[in-house]
Motif scaffolding. Sequence first.
Motif, PDB file in Angstrom:
ATOM      1  N   ILE A   1      66.272  16.604  72.886  1.00 14.42           N
ATOM      2  CA  ILE A   1      65.074  17.429  73.167  1.00 14.42           C
ATOM      3  C   ILE A   1      64.609  17.446  71.692  1.00 14.42           C
ATOM      4  CG2 ILE A   1      64.293  19.550  73.581  1.00 14.42           C
ATOM      5  CD1 ILE A   1      66.928  20.058  75.247  1.00 14.42           C
ATOM      6  N   LYS A   2      63.257  16.797  71.680  1.00 13.30           N
ATOM      7  CA  LYS A   2      62.582  16.874  70.188  1.00 13.30           C
ATOM      8  C   LYS A   2      61.973  18.408  70.101  1.00 13.30           C
ATOM      9  CE  LYS A   2      61.140  11.943  70.997  1.00 13.30           C
ATOM     10  NZ  LYS A   2      61.921  12.023  72.301  1.00 13.30           N
TER      11      LYS A   2
ATOM     12  N   GLU B   1      59.251  20.435  72.530  1.00 15.27           N
ATOM     13  CA  GLU B   1      59.408  19.761  73.850  1.00 15.27           C
ATOM     14  C   GLU B   1      60.301  20.695  74.884  1.00 15.27           C
ATOM     15  OE1 GLU B   1      60.771  15.439  75.476  1.00 15.27           O
ATOM     16  OE2 GLU B   1      62.046  16.315  74.155  1.00 15.27           O
TER      17      GLU B   1
ATOM     18  N   LYS C   1      56.083  28.450  73.532  1.00 14.52           N
ATOM     19  CA  LYS C   1      56.395  27.125  73.000  1.00 14.52           C
ATOM     20  C   LYS C   1      55.083  26.779  72.080  1.00 14.52           C
ATOM     21  CE  LYS C   1      55.762  22.482  75.065  1.00 14.52           C
ATOM     22  NZ  LYS C   1      55.232  21.528  75.975  1.00 14.52           N
TER      23      LYS C   1
ATOM     24  N   SER D   1      61.477  24.841  71.382  1.00 16.67           N
ATOM     25  CA  SER D   1      62.083  23.758  72.116  1.00 16.67           C
ATOM     26  C   SER D   1      62.740  24.340  73.312  1.00 16.67           C
ATOM     27  CB  SER D   1      62.856  22.887  71.392  1.00 16.67           C
ATOM     28  OG  SER D   1      61.998  22.186  70.507  1.00 16.67           O
TER      29      SER D   1
ATOM     30  N   ASP E   1      58.381  18.820  79.897  1.00 18.41           N
ATOM     31  CA  ASP E   1      57.495  17.518  79.393  1.00 18.41           C
ATOM     32  C   ASP E   1      58.090  16.416  80.103  1.00 18.41           C
ATOM     33  OD1 ASP E   1      55.577  18.851  77.397  1.00 18.41           O
ATOM     34  OD2 ASP E   1      57.196  19.532  76.417  1.00 18.41           O
ATOM     35  N   ARG E   2      59.475  16.295  80.104  1.00 22.44           N
ATOM     36  CA  ARG E   2      60.340  15.645  80.765  1.00 22.44           C
ATOM     37  C   ARG E   2      61.260  16.077  81.898  1.00 22.44           C
ATOM     38  NH1 ARG E   2      64.165  12.719  77.489  1.00 22.44           N
ATOM     39  NH2 ARG E   2      63.963  14.384  75.892  1.00 22.44           N
TER      40      ARG E   2
ATOM     41  N   GLU F   1      59.358  11.104  82.066  1.00 14.70           N
ATOM     42  CA  GLU F   1      58.393  12.092  81.883  1.00 14.70           C
ATOM     43  C   GLU F   1      57.935  12.934  83.355  1.00 14.70           C
ATOM     44  OE1 GLU F   1      55.050  10.424  79.828  1.00 14.70           O
ATOM     45  OE2 GLU F   1      56.099  10.131  78.111  1.00 14.70           O
TER      46      GLU F   1
END
Length: 327
Positions: free
Chosen positions: A38-39, A42, A203, A209, A225-226, A240
């Motif tokens: 997880i970025k 994100e 967020k 995140s 996001d994904r 995605e």
Amino acid sequence: MLKQSALVEVEDLVIKFPVRGERKKKYITPVDKVNLEIKKGEVLALVGESGSGKTTIGRALVRLLKPTEGTINVQGKKVHSLKGKDLNEYRKVAQMIFQDPFGSLNPVKTIESHVKFPLRKHQGYKGKALDEKISDLLLQVGLTPVEEIRKKHPHELSGGQRQRLAIARALAVNPQFIVADEPTSMLDVSIRAGILQLMNDLKRDLGLSYLYITHDLASARYFGDRIMVLYGGKVMEIAESKELIKNPLNPYTRLLLAATPGSESQIDLTNMTNDPPDLSDDRKGCPFVHRCPLATAVCRETMPALKQAVEGHFVACHHLEQKEQWN
């Protein structure tokens, strides 16, 4: 090695629980060799039906559970091996919002008490600054009028208000990462969108995140996001959000989409078995094999590897080229 762009990285996570056996100790494996990242900023939506291992992964990431095997790195720290003071310090980085907002709150404590303790313990607020920060947090999550709300107890709030309080309590330690475990599933439909919008605003404003755990692909598409699809403790597909909804490649993902209200899928669900997956420690093959219309002998013997089908879209299936046969 932790990638520079990844806030959270999990490698080969395994979690086992002991069960009673006739002669020797036996185990079930609800999480089996899971990898994810997880970025910063994100949202990874973790989707699957009940018993797929979603909550177990979430609890491991905030270290309410200790992994049996594998590594969890958050901000470059080896979270899987933390203990004592180091684990307590990690609570400032990662927090969890639980599914049941009432069950996660102390019924004898006032609303302000729920956010006062973490503010004082983890951030050192006191006196007037503490009082002002409590009001700021309640206002930030939409609990108004603040002066009236802060003196109430959890039973005096609605379900949506209690979940907003749970979010405020998580924010009180100024976390970087939040595990949200089906935070809207116990709320009225009319309230769910407001909670997701609040989490989305946080967020954006705080750079948070999330690992967003849900069984609802519609909310996963909206907030995530994904999307990572989990079944029987195994990752079945990840892509995605828009790509996964538009182009589902794993038979289990297609089944989930077909069961979503409003779906245009032509898959006939009437004869589908609801038998749970085999979680035994010595299982073989794909966990979805007993429900999959494409299953063959190789599916019963070998778990398919997670491979990239198209750019950024990974799927675990031995019969990827046959997906159009199921309609």
